[in-house]
Enzyme design. Structure first.
Site, PDB file in Angstrom:
ATOM      1  N   GLY A 252      46.471  52.279  39.114  1.00  0.00           N
ATOM      2  CA  GLY A 252      45.678  52.939  40.158  1.00  0.00           C
ATOM      3  C   GLY A 252      45.699  52.166  41.452  1.00  0.00           C
ATOM      4  O   GLY A 252      46.511  51.252  41.631  1.00  0.00           O
ATOM      5  N   ASN A 253      44.831  52.531  42.384  1.00  0.00           N
ATOM      6  CA  ASN A 253      44.746  51.830  43.664  1.00  0.00           C
ATOM      7  C   ASN A 253      43.306  51.868  44.183  1.00  0.00           C
ATOM      8  O   ASN A 253      42.421  52.418  43.526  1.00  0.00           O
ATOM      9  CB  ASN A 253      45.732  52.434  44.674  1.00  0.00           C
ATOM     10  CG  ASN A 253      45.442  53.890  44.936  1.00  0.00           C
ATOM     11  OD1 ASN A 253      44.419  54.233  45.516  1.00  0.00           O
ATOM     12  ND2 ASN A 253      46.338  54.778  44.478  1.00  0.00           N
ATOM     13  N   TYR A 254      43.089  51.308  45.367  1.00  0.00           N
ATOM     14  CA  TYR A 254      41.725  51.105  45.865  1.00  0.00           C
ATOM     15  C   TYR A 254      41.148  52.267  46.662  1.00  0.00           C
ATOM     16  O   TYR A 254      40.092  52.131  47.282  1.00  0.00           O
ATOM     17  CB  TYR A 254      41.678  49.847  46.732  1.00  0.00           C
ATOM     18  CG  TYR A 254      41.927  48.582  45.959  1.00  0.00           C
ATOM     19  CD1 TYR A 254      41.042  48.169  44.980  1.00  0.00           C
ATOM     20  CD2 TYR A 254      43.059  47.801  46.213  1.00  0.00           C
ATOM     21  CE1 TYR A 254      41.264  47.003  44.271  1.00  0.00           C
ATOM     22  CE2 TYR A 254      43.289  46.637  45.509  1.00  0.00           C
ATOM     23  CZ  TYR A 254      42.387  46.246  44.533  1.00  0.00           C
ATOM     24  OH  TYR A 254      42.616  45.090  43.838  1.00  0.00           O
ATOM     25  N   SER A 255      41.795  53.413  46.690  1.00  0.00           N
ATOM     26  CA  SER A 255      41.265  54.507  47.524  1.00  0.00           C
ATOM     27  C   SER A 255      39.893  54.957  47.014  1.00  0.00           C
ATOM     28  O   SER A 255      39.712  55.241  45.835  1.00  0.00           O
ATOM     29  CB  SER A 255      42.241  55.686  47.497  1.00  0.00           C
ATOM     30  OG  SER A 255      41.652  56.789  48.149  1.00  0.00           O
TER      31      SER A 255
ATOM     32  N   ALA B  13      45.906  58.702  48.065  1.00  0.00           N
ATOM     33  CA  ALA B  13      46.815  57.601  47.771  1.00  0.00           C
ATOM     34  C   ALA B  13      47.423  57.916  46.399  1.00  0.00           C
ATOM     35  O   ALA B  13      46.846  57.581  45.363  1.00  0.00           O
ATOM     36  CB  ALA B  13      46.061  56.280  47.770  1.00  0.00           C
TER      37      ALA B  13
END
Ligand code: PMT
Length: 403
Positions: free
Chosen positions: A210-213, A277
């Protein structure tokens, strides 16, 4: 705040214990640069003093028709004429009955009769009262006359009882106000699809790539589109944000799910704004059981490309496509490349390493690049304001498009 700035809101407060929440609403509207005139029934003034409202709005608050007559030039209907919107929060069963019957027994019901501005009612009462056929009939009568309603919500009431009767949360009422004020805006009858958040690509049942969005940028675009009258659809990867009022929210997890939802929604849309994202890679295979650490000193997970949702979208040629370019280096150079390679009408270059910009922040600093080669650098501003500037471009692109 755009569609709230400079608007004249008349806030009618009636006799419910929830009247104290109206002070917060009056304060939030004032902070959003609305001019807020509070009118109250005598019963409301038993729960909360007019002084509380005049303190937060900086304007007189009226609890009697005769107070208002002495303070404004056109007697007691002056407020109703000046209003862009009349909000009644909280609205009691008696208030609904008075509106439905067309009676003008107090300053609030009188103003509701006199105004030609839209009316938004936020009921609050005992759940049994709200369910009663008499109250329901009044609600239906008022809806049929074009009156907007928000709530009541389900939950605990001051009496300790649970049920449907709570005044909607102030944030929800603010969303409803913006929705009503946005009717007939420059995106009216247009369908705007927005993506938000960071996709999650499953490794095993408990882990993901995943990512930080946070989803804030996309939620702001969807709300801003709603506030200009659009039919706003928000396709979001997991976030902690609550559904914005009057936005059609579709929750997805992975890039594949987002791709399918985007394709379905864009079949009949006017514009797509991809703030999401989207993970560029996903595990080559999803593992059905939790990966155990026993017996492993290291772990290699093989990743494969996810679909490029923007690039691969085969939608109606008239669909306006807006992409974002989240970059940590060579911002404009990379954004120019993405403008071409993704086949979009506008790209929003986002330096995610800049202070107050990118992931999780409430503000953003972006540059808008279009197909003509024009580049517009925006200052560091709130995400809702960034969203509004992007939608200004979408409005002109829609106007000039060839279908
Ligand atoms: O959610 P917040 O916390 O508010 O943060 C906002 C944000 C930083 C996520 C947002 O402002 C932003 O920059 N979004 C784009 C993130 C991104 O994935 O950028 P990218 O440069 O990798 O992708 C370019 C474009 O292609 C994007 O519009 C993206 O949505 C799209 N894309 C990317 C990969 C993929 N497989 N399919 C796509 O459609």
């Amino acid at each position: 705040m755009y569609n709230l700035t400079g608007r004249n809101i008349v806030l009618g407060v009636t006799g419910s214990i929830a009247a104290y929440k109206a002070a917060d609403l009056a304060s939030k509207l004032t902070q959003a640069e609305c001019s807020v005139d509070v009118i109250m029934t005598p019963e409301a003034a038993k729960f909360i003093a007019p002084l509380t409202f005049s303190s937060v709005t900086g304007r007189p608050a009226y609890a009697s028709m005769w107070d208002a007559a002495s303070a404004v030039t056109e007697a007691h209907v002056a407020l109703s004429r000046r209003a862009d919107l009349l909000v009644i929060a909280p609205a009691t069963a008696t208030t609904l009955a008075r509106f439905a019957a067309g009676s003008a027994e107090d300053l609030v019901s009188l103003t509701a009769l006199a105004t030609r501005a839209p009316i938004l009612i936020c009921p609050a009462m005992d759940p049994n009262m709200f369910e009663h056929p008499a109250v329901q009939a009044n609600v239906e009568t008022l809806k049929a006359r074009g009156v907007y309603f928000v709530g009541p919500d389900e939950g605990r009431l001051a009496s300790g009882q649970m049920g449907v009767g709570r005044l909607s949360e102030v944030e929800t009422v603010m969303g409803a106000i913006r929705f009503v004020l946005g009717r007939g805006g420059d995106l009216a009858a247009k369908k705007i699809v927005v993506t938000a958040g960071g996709t999650r690509e499953q490794i095993d049942p408990v882990r993901y790539v995943g990512n930080y969005s946070s989803g804030k940028m996309g939620f702001a675009v969807a709300a801003a589109a709603r506030d200009r009258g659009a039919d706003s659809v928000l396709i979001t990867a997991p976030t902690e944000l609550a559904d914005p009022y009057a936005v059609d929210v579709i929750r997805v997890k992975s890039a594949m799910e987002m791709r399918d939802a985007v394709a379905e929604q864009c079949a009949r849309a006017d514009a797509l704004v991809m703030t999401a994202a989207v993970a560029d890679y996903q595990p080559a295979e999803a593992i059905g059981e939790k990966i155990k650490r026993e017996g492993r000193d290291s772990l290699t997970i093989s990743l494969v490309r996810t679909p490029d949702i923007l690039k691969d979208l085969s939608a109606d040629e008239g669909l306006i496509k807006v992409g974002f370019a989240a970059e940590s280096n060579d911002l404009l150079e990379n954004a120019r490349k993405k403008l071409k390679s993704k086949g979009v009408d506008l790209i929003v270059a986002n330096d995610i390493t800049a202070e107050g910009s990118g992931f999780g922040a409430d503000t953003n600093q972006v540059t808008l690049l279009d197909k003509s080669g024009a580049e517009e650098e925006l200052p560091l501003i709130g995400k809702y304001e960034v969203a509004s500037r992007i939608l200004d471009r979408v409005v002109s692109l829609i106007e000039t498009r060839q279908r």
